[in-house]
Write an enzyme that holds these catalytic residues in place. Structure first.
Site, PDB file in Angstrom:
ATOM      1  CB  ALA A   1      -0.889   0.004   1.237  1.00  0.00           C
ATOM      2  CE  LYS A   2       5.378   4.979  -0.240  1.00  0.00           C
ATOM      3  NZ  LYS A   2       6.588   4.200   0.036  1.00  0.00           N
TER       4      LYS A   2
END
Ligand code: NAD
Length: 417
Positions: free
Chosen positions: A105-106
């Site tokens: 994720a980011k």
């Protein structure tokens, strides 16, 4: 044709390259080239002068077939959804490379943090955390620091999430201060992981690290600690370093302690007594054994790749080498340790932090470093044979290794309904 540098297009091209070698079917490639979940939040923040500004933030969960999502949060005026998407995809492969039970994720906020006061940054962080709290959590998605966020940002995020829940949840973010469940060794972890991989790879690259020379582009967090560890733990001689203002070269080797004092006083590495000032371009093409890009993306391109003389490139930075440059380096026999492997020490110790938080049982620095070395060396030893067998560069081999892990998880779980 000009070299194409859109980050998500590069990310997709890399997945497709690995998919071809793995002979994946079209449906699986479709799954792997699409982010699973993307959240955009527009949220108001009260500024110090009592005015209200609306900021835009993102959280992209690229893939969580192997476990909860993991990835940093970036504060930068140039953040875009496409960039966050690419970074989330890279986290998916990075966690798989080091075999952590995580997906990728980011997050990011479009903001110039240097223009905000500390109080404004705190309110921005807390409101963003509450907006994305519907999709984060220790068993869902665990943010961490990235560009212009730090352990204080993580402490605010942990506190905000805990206030919403009504009890302390240290495992919701990593990269926290030790006082609220951080891990020993986290601040050195990226550079230390890179040093362990370089140590394991030196023989293959034909390098005796005790006699090796090193050049480091970007004497920041990862780069300066990397320089110190390449010298203290591998016995190498650091002959060149740089920052955004330029670089320095000293054939006999740089005294890093004196350099740190010089940088603290003058704000830059340049004009270090006894050394010669060089440009960042010159640093990349120096006749050294090991080159460590530790600054920005797209530094080694089709324009300068054929000029690189180093035997081994250790990517502490994310995305410093373009796909066209990768091909040139491989053809020229430069042994490149790609970012998804070389800088995975940071996320590995983040994983250790999450494990310690969940167990409420904390490890010594020695235990952390010992476990980190095992994880990094195992990843390197898993990837090298793929590179040799398929006659492909280490980046492509790392992708093949990582994508296969994600695909195996998808196949084992099946497609619902
Ligand atoms: P940082 O801001 O501490 O350091 C960056 C350094 O690069 C600074 O010294 C800056 O002056 C220098 N720099 C900027 N522009 C430059 C240029 N054009 N030429 C040469 N140097 C330049 O950042 P950091 O945390 O050390 O991160 C550096 C890279 O490592 C990034 O790509 C980041 O994504 C990656 N990385 C860092 C971590 C970590 O734990 N810190 C983990 C994984 C990856």
């Amino acid at each position: 044709m000009a070299e194409q540098l859109d980050q998500f297009e590069i990310a997709v091209a890399q997945i497709k390259k690995a998919a071809k070698i793995l002979n994946l079917d079209a449906g699986m490639v479709e799954i792997l080239t699409h982010p699973k979940r993307e959240l955009t939040v527009n949220f108001p923040v009260r500024m110090d002068d009592d005015s209200v500004r609306v900021f835009t933030g993102y959280r992209v969960q690229y893939n969580y077939s192997r476990g909860p999502c993991k990835g940093g949060v970036r504060y930068h005026p140039k953040v875009t959804l496409n960039e966050v998407r690419a970074l989330a995809a890279w986290m998916t492969w990075k966690t798989a490379v080091v075999n952590l039970p995580f997906g990728g994720a980011k997050g990011g906020i479009i903001v110039d943090p240097k223009k905000l006061s500390r109080n404004e940054l705190e309110r921005l962080t807390r409101r963003y955390t509450s907006e994305i709290s519907i999709i984060i959590g220790p068993e869902k998605d665990i943010p961490a620091p990235d560009v212009y966020t730090d352990s204080q940002t993580m402490a605010w995020m942990m506190d905000t999430y805990s206030m919403i829940k009504g009890y302390s949840v240290p495992g919701v973010v990593t990269g926290k201060p030790l006082s609220v469940g951080g891990s020993e060794g986290r601040s050195d972890a990226t550079a230390r992981g890179a040093m362990y991989v370089a140590k394991a790879a030196a023989k293959t690259a034909g390098i005796d690290t005790k006699k090796a020379t090193v050049a480091v582009q970007g004497y920041g967090n990862a780069g300066s600690i990397g320089a110190r560890l390449f010298h203290s733990d591998l016995g190498a001689r650091v002959v060149a370093v740089s920052d955004s203002r330029g670089g320095i070269y000293l054939k006999e080797g740089i005294d890093l302690q004196k350099l740190d004092a010089h940088k603290a006083k003058s704000g830059s590495v340049i004009n270090f007594p006894g050394s010669r000032n060089i440009s960042n371009e010159e640093l990349l093409t120096l006749d050294v054994d090991i080159l460590v890009p530790a600054a920005l993306e797209n530094q080694i391109t089709e324009k300068n790749a054929s000029l690189i003389k180093a035997k081994m490139v250790v990517e502490e930075a994310n995305g410093p080498t373009t796909p066209a440059a990768d091909e040139i380096l491989f053809k020229n026999g430069v042994f490149l340790l790609p970012d998804v492997l070389a800088n995975a020490g940071g996320v590995t110790v983040s994983y250790f932090e999450w494990v310690q938080d969940i167990q409420s049982f904390f490890w010594s620095l020695e235990e952390v470093n010992q476990k980190l070395q095992r994880v990094m060396t195992t990843a390197y030893e898993g990837i090298l044979p793929i590179s040799k067998k398929e006659n492909i560069d280490m980046r492509t081999a790392a992708y093949v290794y990582a994508v296969k892990k994600v695909v195996d998880a998808h196949i084992a779980r099946g497609l619902w309904p």
